[in-house]
Design an enzyme around this catalytic site. Sequence first.
Site, PDB file in Angstrom:
ATOM      1  N   HIS A   1       7.631  63.259   6.692  1.00 58.70           N
ATOM      2  CA  HIS A   1       7.328  61.911   6.542  1.00 58.70           C
ATOM      3  C   HIS A   1       8.664  60.760   7.135  1.00 58.70           C
ATOM      4  CE1 HIS A   1       3.998  62.593   4.388  1.00 58.70           C
ATOM      5  NE2 HIS A   1       4.428  63.018   3.611  1.00 58.70           N
TER       6      HIS A   1
ATOM      7  N   ASN B   1      -3.138  61.365   3.098  1.00 58.02           N
ATOM      8  CA  ASN B   1      -4.302  61.725   4.194  1.00 58.02           C
ATOM      9  C   ASN B   1      -5.472  62.195   3.573  1.00 58.02           C
ATOM     10  OD1 ASN B   1      -4.322  64.849   5.327  1.00 58.02           O
ATOM     11  ND2 ASN B   1      -2.142  63.947   5.040  1.00 58.02           N
TER      12      ASN B   1
ATOM     13  N   HIS C   1       3.522  67.027   1.297  1.00 55.99           N
ATOM     14  CA  HIS C   1       2.531  66.852   0.089  1.00 55.99           C
ATOM     15  C   HIS C   1       1.490  67.832  -0.276  1.00 55.99           C
ATOM     16  CE1 HIS C   1       3.814  62.217  -0.236  1.00 55.99           C
ATOM     17  NE2 HIS C   1       4.296  63.099  -0.798  1.00 55.99           N
TER      18      HIS C   1
ATOM     19  N   SER D   1      -1.885  68.372   5.252  1.00 53.98           N
ATOM     20  CA  SER D   1      -0.806  69.137   4.632  1.00 53.98           C
ATOM     21  C   SER D   1      -1.173  70.396   3.753  1.00 53.98           C
ATOM     22  CB  SER D   1       0.109  68.394   3.664  1.00 53.98           C
ATOM     23  OG  SER D   1      -0.302  67.533   2.958  1.00 53.98           O
TER      24      SER D   1
ATOM     25  N   CYS E   1       7.932  64.123  11.857  1.00 53.05           N
ATOM     26  CA  CYS E   1       6.974  64.196  12.669  1.00 53.05           C
ATOM     27  C   CYS E   1       7.181  63.189  13.880  1.00 53.05           C
ATOM     28  CB  CYS E   1       5.573  64.044  12.127  1.00 53.05           C
ATOM     29  SG  CYS E   1       4.029  64.146  13.428  1.00 53.05           S
TER      30      CYS E   1
ATOM     31  N   CYS F   1      -1.944  69.670  10.221  1.00 56.55           N
ATOM     32  CA  CYS F   1      -1.869  69.199  11.597  1.00 56.55           C
ATOM     33  C   CYS F   1      -0.620  69.511  12.232  1.00 56.55           C
ATOM     34  CB  CYS F   1      -1.671  67.464  11.325  1.00 56.55           C
ATOM     35  SG  CYS F   1      -0.297  67.270  10.504  1.00 56.55           S
TER      36      CYS F   1
ATOM     37  N   GLU G   1       6.664  57.916   3.825  1.00 52.95           N
ATOM     38  CA  GLU G   1       6.706  57.600   5.187  1.00 52.95           C
ATOM     39  C   GLU G   1       6.729  56.125   5.553  1.00 52.95           C
ATOM     40  OE1 GLU G   1       3.241  58.579   7.591  1.00 52.95           O
ATOM     41  OE2 GLU G   1       3.578  56.779   8.635  1.00 52.95           O
TER      42      GLU G   1
ATOM     43  N   HIS H   1       4.886  55.135  -0.909  1.00 53.98           N
ATOM     44  CA  HIS H   1       4.850  56.372   0.211  1.00 53.98           C
ATOM     45  C   HIS H   1       6.035  56.832   0.914  1.00 53.98           C
ATOM     46  CE1 HIS H   1       3.572  59.358   3.010  1.00 53.98           C
ATOM     47  NE2 HIS H   1       2.298  59.718   2.081  1.00 53.98           N
TER      48      HIS H   1
ATOM     49  N   THR I   1       0.922  56.125   9.604  1.00 57.88           N
ATOM     50  CA  THR I   1      -0.067  57.072  10.387  1.00 57.88           C
ATOM     51  C   THR I   1      -1.362  57.652   9.817  1.00 57.88           C
ATOM     52  OG1 THR I   1       1.254  59.068   9.468  1.00 57.88           O
ATOM     53  CG2 THR I   1       2.116  58.015  11.536  1.00 57.88           C
TER      54      THR I   1
END
Length: 278
Positions: A74, A220, A41, A262, A96, A13, A126, A124, A162
Amino acid sequence: MRKIILADHAGFCFGVKLAVDGIAEALEKNCDDWSIGMPIHNPQEVARLCAKGLKIASNVEEIPCGARVFIRAHGEALSVLKELQAKDAHVVDMTCPFVQRAQARAGELSTQGYHVVLLGDIRHPEIRSIQGHVDGSIDVVADEADVAKLSKMRRVALISQTTQREELLASVASALVPKTEELHVCNTVCRATVERQDAVRGLAGKVDGLVVIGGHESANTAKLRDIGLACGMDVIWIENIGEFDGRWLMGKDRIGAAAGASTPEWLITEVCNKIARM
Ligand code: SF4
């Protein structure tokens, strides 16, 4: 050759590409370069960066004073950034922009007196980075069942990791309504996440099975697997071709391929080419 249908949106992304390109470019200059935890990741892509000189620390204590430190996509908690400052580290922030937005909204709404409810996986990085931008009260929930355990609150701000599913954000918001007088919902699910999830849904009914390519720690990527299963597809999740069991292909001609945000393009190409020839 077996037919491979690659999802319309697959692999890196915007945020991960920005981080990986930035780190790779900086590594050319041969500094003492560190990241706290994996910068993204995907172990195979991280191994490529480590081969160029990146060192991974598990915490701030391991970072030498004055080193250059990349903040991963993250993000990190404000306290971590302060600790790095105290070590005179040269911080290169690769957080990000979509994660920065979630951090900022959580921080602002907390300052305005909202109790922050964060939807995501508590383990996680993030989630830890967003939590680390909130001074006031905060709860992390994974689903509606976790919301049921919360007490009543006057003002609530709901923020999402996210990479969550928007459908889950909507049902968690509904579950919060009876718990509060005022609910502020921030849809901080990023576009790249929505596009990759929709692309998996778009493969349903067109393929005999779905190969999801991506790191086993990648939130994700896990969601892509879940969505494939929810759409009734036969799904296999692999990090690389070495993990692939060719017996899974028995009776399958059209294979869908999806990849987390990722997963690098070189890895997707390698997996698709090898499976096509099996
Ligand atoms: S998935 Fe979204 S939030 Fe996460 S790094 Fe990529 S663009 Fe940023």
